[in-house]
Scaffold this active site. Structure first.
Site, short mmCIF file in Angstrom:
data_model
loop_
_atom_site.label_atom_id
_atom_site.label_comp_id
_atom_site.label_asym_id
_atom_site.label_seq_id
_atom_site.Cartn_x
_atom_site.Cartn_y
_atom_site.Cartn_z
CB SER A 141 76.12 30.05 18.79
OG SER A 141 75.45 30.10 19.96
CE1 TYR A 189 77.89 35.52 20.16
CE2 TYR A 189 75.92 34.16 20.51
CZ TYR A 189 77.36 34.19 20.43
OH TYR A 189 78.24 33.00 20.52
N1 LIG Z 1 81.26 30.38 25.16
C1 LIG Z 1 80.22 29.86 24.77
O1 LIG Z 1 78.99 29.74 25.54
C2 LIG Z 1 79.85 29.90 23.33
C3 LIG Z 1 78.75 29.11 22.81
C4 LIG Z 1 78.50 29.05 21.45
C5 LIG Z 1 79.62 29.58 20.70
N2 LIG Z 1 80.61 30.31 21.20
C6 LIG Z 1 81.67 31.20 20.21
O2 LIG Z 1 82.86 30.18 20.26
C7 LIG Z 1 83.68 31.32 19.73
C8 LIG Z 1 84.84 31.38 20.89
O3 LIG Z 1 84.25 31.87 22.12
P1 LIG Z 1 84.74 31.56 23.42
O4 LIG Z 1 83.55 31.04 24.55
O5 LIG Z 1 86.14 30.74 23.47
O6 LIG Z 1 85.24 32.92 24.09
P2 LIG Z 1 86.74 33.69 24.33
O7 LIG Z 1 87.43 33.06 25.32
O8 LIG Z 1 86.34 35.14 24.46
O9 LIG Z 1 87.36 33.57 22.94
C9 LIG Z 1 87.11 34.65 21.57
C10 LIG Z 1 88.35 34.60 20.94
O10 LIG Z 1 87.95 35.29 19.69
C11 LIG Z 1 88.91 36.07 19.35
N3 LIG Z 1 88.56 37.33 19.12
C12 LIG Z 1 87.45 38.16 19.39
N4 LIG Z 1 87.42 39.20 18.48
C13 LIG Z 1 88.42 39.38 17.71
C14 LIG Z 1 88.86 40.07 16.55
N5 LIG Z 1 88.29 41.10 16.24
N6 LIG Z 1 89.87 39.76 16.06
C15 LIG Z 1 90.56 38.73 16.13
N7 LIG Z 1 90.18 37.72 17.35
C16 LIG Z 1 89.09 38.24 17.87
C17 LIG Z 1 89.52 36.49 20.98
O11 LIG Z 1 90.89 36.96 20.76
P3 LIG Z 1 91.43 38.31 21.14
O12 LIG Z 1 90.49 38.91 22.03
O13 LIG Z 1 92.90 38.20 21.64
O14 LIG Z 1 91.40 38.97 19.69
C18 LIG Z 1 89.29 34.88 21.42
O15 LIG Z 1 90.64 34.25 20.95
C19 LIG Z 1 83.24 32.43 19.43
O16 LIG Z 1 82.93 32.48 18.14
C20 LIG Z 1 81.79 32.42 20.41
O17 LIG Z 1 80.79 33.24 19.62
C21 LIG Z 1 80.89 30.42 22.40
#
Ligand SMILES: NC(=O)c1ccc[n+]([C@@H]2O[C@H](COP(=O)([O-])OP(=O)(O)OC[C@H]3O[C@@H](n4cnc5c(N)ncnc54)[C@H](OP(=O)(O)O)[C@@H]3O)[C@@H](O)[C@H]2O)c1
Length: 260
Positions: free
Chosen positions: A138, A151
């Site tokens: 990120s 984070y």
């Molecule tokens: N959205 C943003 O603005 C943003 C910006 C920069 C980076 N990111 C990064 O992008 C990635 C994806 O996030 P997203 O925005 O798509 O949010 P999201 O829809 O909440 O996705 C998060 C994913 O991580 C999985 N996860 C979380 N904890 C887990 C665990 N303990 N074991 C296995 N799987 C786990 C969740 O699956 P389950 O809950 O089913 O386990 C889900 O598939 C993350 O690493 C986040 O930090 C997001």
């Protein structure tokens, strides 16, 4: 049968979009996360477009469970050729009432989870002499930001790990790409008080498309969108006395929008 692309954290948001995108590129996709109902939906969407998908439930905080899930998927789809460690949680840190359980949960999921996922497939990749490794970090890891200490630290740690790994693996045939986005509209990103999303917020589909292109090209990193990337690089060079007050003013107040 295509090669196996594994997405860890594939049940929603960017991970689900990565699955669809990698399937479009001809990969058979292996999907891991905790919510099996959501994984089944993603697998169904891949199959509806003519792709091949299999899934297993695992928590990245449980090394044995994660390893077993990856081994089970490899039995169905063959050895992992591409892995994207995408699992992450976005929790804010209340510094005044520091909750150590929260800090450990964020560091373990977002940093140790990335290390465990990569560690489960890397030895076989180096032995074969090819493979692509990616992890979703990120822009929030590029410059410490108030309200999200855990984070930001987890994402900075993951980027540092990837950078060193890439240097160590040069010439091995295995590429390592740091996929470093700004704001992406997913369940993780809460709208601001006005209801609007932060500036430069991207769509998960476009984000995944750009990530997959960078990963398959073997790029070192993809930091995007460019205005946020350059602002973060600039902020990282400034001393806290200059940039600190601005960051503190801009810091989200609860309920906050999590900066990418
Ligand atoms: N959205 C943003 O603005 C943003 C910006 C920069 C980076 N990111 C990064 O992008 C990635 C994806 O996030 P997203 O925005 O798509 O949010 P999201 O829809 O909440 O996705 C998060 C994913 O991580 C999985 N996860 C979380 N904890 C887990 C665990 N303990 N074991 C296995 N799987 C786990 C969740 O699956 P389950 O809950 O089913 O386990 C889900 O598939 C993350 O690493 C986040 O930090 C997001």
């Amino acid at each position: 049968m295509g090669q196996h692309a594994l997405i860890v954290g594939a049940s929603s948001g960017i991970g689900a979009a990565l699955a669809l995108e990698l399937a479009l590129e001809g990969y058979d996709v292996g999907l891991i996360a905790r919510r099996t109902d959501r994984l089944a939906e993603v697998a169904e969407r891949v199959r509806a477009r003519g792709g091949v998908a299999a899934y297993r439930a695992a928590d990245v905080n449980d090394a044995a469970q994660l390893k077993a899930a990856i081994a089970a998927l490899e039995e169905v789809l063959g050895p992992v050729e591409v892995i994207i460690a995408n699992a992450g949680i976005g929790e804010n840190t209340d510094a005044a009432n520091l909750d150590l359980a929260h800090v450990r949960r964020v560091l373990r999921t977002n940093l140790e989870g990335v290390v465990l996922a990569i560690g489960a497939v890397l030895p076989a990749m180096t032995q074969r002499g090819h493979g692509h490794i990616g992890a979703v970090t990120s822009i929030a890891g590029m410059r410490p930001i108030p309200m999200i200490a855990a984070y930001g630290a987890s994402k900075a740690g993951a980027s540092a790990f990837l950078e060193a790994l890439r240097a160590d693996l040069r010439g091995s045939g295995v590429t390592v790409t740091d996929l470093c986005p700004g704001y992406v509209k997913t369940d993780m990103l809460k709208p601001q008080e006005s209801g609007a999303y932060p500036p430069f917020t991207m769509d998960a589909g476009d984000t995944a498309r750009r990530m997959v292109r960078a990963l398959l090209a073997g790029r070192d990193s993809l930091v995007f969108p460019w205005p946020l990337a350059w602002m973060s690089r600039f902020a990282a060079m400034l001393p806290d006395a200059l940039i600190g007050p601005l960051l503190r003013r801009l810091a989200p107040k609860p309920p906050p929008a999590l900066p990418g």
